[in-house]
Design a protein around this motif. Structure first.
Motif, PDB file in Angstrom:
ATOM      1  N   ARG A 102     -18.551 -12.999  35.580  1.00  0.00           N
ATOM      2  CA  ARG A 102     -19.340 -12.231  36.549  1.00  0.00           C
ATOM      3  C   ARG A 102     -20.816 -12.213  36.163  1.00  0.00           C
ATOM      4  O   ARG A 102     -21.698 -12.300  37.022  1.00  0.00           O
ATOM      5  CB  ARG A 102     -18.801 -10.804  36.629  1.00  0.00           C
ATOM      6  N   PRO A 146     -23.001 -13.772  39.357  1.00  0.00           N
ATOM      7  CA  PRO A 146     -22.877 -12.436  39.972  1.00  0.00           C
ATOM      8  C   PRO A 146     -22.615 -12.454  41.471  1.00  0.00           C
ATOM      9  O   PRO A 146     -22.168 -11.454  42.019  1.00  0.00           O
ATOM     10  CB  PRO A 146     -24.235 -11.786  39.658  1.00  0.00           C
ATOM     11  N   GLU A 179     -17.796 -14.074  44.965  1.00  0.00           N
ATOM     12  CA  GLU A 179     -16.908 -13.049  45.513  1.00  0.00           C
ATOM     13  C   GLU A 179     -15.506 -13.114  44.905  1.00  0.00           C
ATOM     14  O   GLU A 179     -14.870 -12.077  44.682  1.00  0.00           O
ATOM     15  CB  GLU A 179     -16.818 -13.199  47.034  1.00  0.00           C
ATOM     16  N   ARG A 213     -15.558 -11.251  41.650  1.00  0.00           N
ATOM     17  CA  ARG A 213     -15.669  -9.811  41.909  1.00  0.00           C
ATOM     18  C   ARG A 213     -14.318  -9.243  42.367  1.00  0.00           C
ATOM     19  O   ARG A 213     -13.908  -8.161  41.952  1.00  0.00           O
ATOM     20  CB  ARG A 213     -16.715  -9.559  42.998  1.00  0.00           C
ATOM     21  N   ILE A 270     -12.479  -6.245  40.392  1.00  0.00           N
ATOM     22  CA  ILE A 270     -12.314  -4.959  41.067  1.00  0.00           C
ATOM     23  C   ILE A 270     -10.839  -4.591  41.148  1.00  0.00           C
ATOM     24  O   ILE A 270     -10.452  -3.443  40.874  1.00  0.00           O
ATOM     25  CB  ILE A 270     -12.960  -5.006  42.472  1.00  0.00           C
ATOM     26  N   GLU A 305     -18.461  -1.617  39.610  1.00  0.00           N
ATOM     27  CA  GLU A 305     -18.382  -3.044  39.941  1.00  0.00           C
ATOM     28  C   GLU A 305     -18.617  -3.272  41.431  1.00  0.00           C
ATOM     29  O   GLU A 305     -19.316  -4.211  41.839  1.00  0.00           O
ATOM     30  CB  GLU A 305     -17.020  -3.596  39.527  1.00  0.00           C
ATOM     31  N   ALA A 309     -21.695  -5.267  43.142  1.00  0.00           N
ATOM     32  CA  ALA A 309     -21.425  -6.392  44.043  1.00  0.00           C
ATOM     33  C   ALA A 309     -22.201  -6.251  45.350  1.00  0.00           C
ATOM     34  O   ALA A 309     -22.608  -7.252  45.951  1.00  0.00           O
ATOM     35  CB  ALA A 309     -19.924  -6.496  44.320  1.00  0.00           C
ATOM     36  N   GLU A 333     -19.256  -8.362  47.556  1.00  0.00           N
ATOM     37  CA  GLU A 333     -18.072  -7.510  47.492  1.00  0.00           C
ATOM     38  C   GLU A 333     -16.950  -8.102  48.351  1.00  0.00           C
ATOM     39  O   GLU A 333     -17.201  -8.585  49.454  1.00  0.00           O
ATOM     40  CB  GLU A 333     -18.397  -6.081  47.951  1.00  0.00           C
TER      41      GLU A 333
END
Length: 397
Positions: A135, A139, A142, A145, A149, A164, A168, A174
């Motif tokens: 991550r 970053p 998706e 993430r 998550i 988190e 995102a 996200e």
């Protein structure tokens, strides 16, 4: 020294100097050319060995390639494939994690390594670390993430999950289920939570994280059973006893303490709630849940104004929590502020219905546009501006 001998010396010295300079210029180029040629030869050899399924030979050639050219992603990937085909999972992961981070192929390599760590390699804690590392590398990915998550949610790392998701949002990375997880963040519970944490705990028997998450999700599942039988009652009592044992073993575990407070509130045990609130680790900043529980205790002990402030702090941290709006409405009624109480109660009803619909989803990532639109309206109304902006962007408003 005669003039002729001196001139000869200068000529020889000059020639040697020129030779040194020329060597300094051309030798590195020659060595680099040789290195590149060797790397190309090993690359071709690896391709042929892989096609023939000669995994032992591929391992030898690929490892040699990594030494000749450590920055070649395919060298590490070939080495990983070679040892994986020979059933050596730990070394497979080690090679995958050596893929240079600057190479685009590193993302897939790290993601695959994390999946192995969380699965057949039985290294779940390291799998979480690999995902967190990935991550930081990517970053805006998706898929990464989404996994992080979901894992934070499954292991009941509530605050890390919320953090988190909010991080995102900054990258528009996200996953769709993020909004659902925020709506149910006050009480995370999953049908497969017990199974997954049992699997991870078997891999790491000393893990406090997996032991706590496993027991809490089992106890929660058994409490929610509509048809209780003598057998399930015995199971529930055993699960409750296990939670007591874990609380004694890990007295500073925040997740366990907050779960115990929730149970004490359900039992209307005001004194127990106060004791448990006092036992929360002082070094940790209050979160929305502990502030909401503190508000309940203050309300029950006749401190309405202080309870209101605690609820408002809780809402500021997690505006989507309908419980906090509901209890704020109660404390406002106690202060005869009926108009404000009615407004808070209305938001609580909307949030409660949304949470119910989120819990009914067979897959948290399958929230339809109509549900997302309702979440957007609710988030806007309660001041969850980051959530509202993210949903608006996803829906193309």
């Amino acid at each position: 020294m005669s003039v002729n001998r001196r001139n000869l010396f200068l000529v020889v010295a000059g020639a040697m100097f020129v030779s040194v300079v020329m060597a300094a210029i051309f030798v590195p180029d020659w060595l680099e050319s040789r290195r590149q040629a060797e790397a190309a030869r090993l690359e071709q050899e690896c391709q042929l060995l892989a096609e023939d399924g000669n995994w032992e030979g591929l391992e030898v050639a690929a490892v040699q390639w990594t030494k000749v050219d450590p920055q070649a992603a395919d060298a590490w990937l070939n080495a990983a494939e070679a040892v994986q085909q020979q059933g050596r999972l730990d070394e497979t992961i080690e090679f995958l994690l050596q893929v240079p981070q600057k190479d685009p192929k590193s993302r897939h390599a790290f993601l695959y390594a994390s999946e192995m760590q969380l699965g057949e390699a039985r290294q779940p804690a390291q799998g979480l670390e690999t995902l967190a590392r990935l991550r930081r590398m990517a970053p805006s990915a998706e898929a990464v993430r989404s996994k992080l998550i979901s894992l934070y949610a499954m292991t009941l790392q509530r605050e890390r999950m919320i953090e988190e998701i909010r991080d995102a949002f900054q990258y528009r990375a996200e996953p769709p289920e993020a909004y659902v997880y925020l709506m149910i963040a006050d009480h995370l519970s999953f049908t497969n939570g017990f199974q997954l944490n049992t699997q991870w705990l078997a891999a790491e028997p000393d893990s406090e994280l997996f032991a706590v998450a496993r027991s809490l999700q089992l106890a929660d599942t058994l409490r929610k059973l509509e048809n209780q039988t003598p057998e399930t009652q015995i199971q529930r009592e055993a699960a409750e006893a296990e939670l007591v044992n874990l609380s004694e073993k890990f007295p500073q575990n925040r997740t366990l303490i907050l779960a115990a407070i929730r149970t004490a509130i359900d039992d209307e045990d005001v004194a127990q709630v106060g004791q448990l609130l006092d036992s929360l680790p002082a070094a940790v900043e209050p979160d929305s849940l502990s502030l909401r529980y503190k508000g309940w205790h203050l309300m029950k002990t006749g401190q309405a104004a202080e309870a209101e402030q605690s609820y408002l702090k809780s809402i500021a941290l997690l505006p989507l929590d309908w419980h906090s709006w509901h209890e704020l409405a109660n404390v406002l009624r106690q202060q005869a502020r009926l108009e404000d109480a009615a407004a808070a109660a209305e938001l609580a009803v909307i949030g409660k219905e949304l949470r119910k619909d989120c819990m009914a989803l067979p897959d948290a990532g399958k929230a339809n546009p109509e549900l997302l639109s309702r979440m957007y309206s609710y988030a806007s109304a309660v001041g969850a501006n980051d959530v509202a902006a993210a949903i608006r962007f996803r829906l193309g408003y």
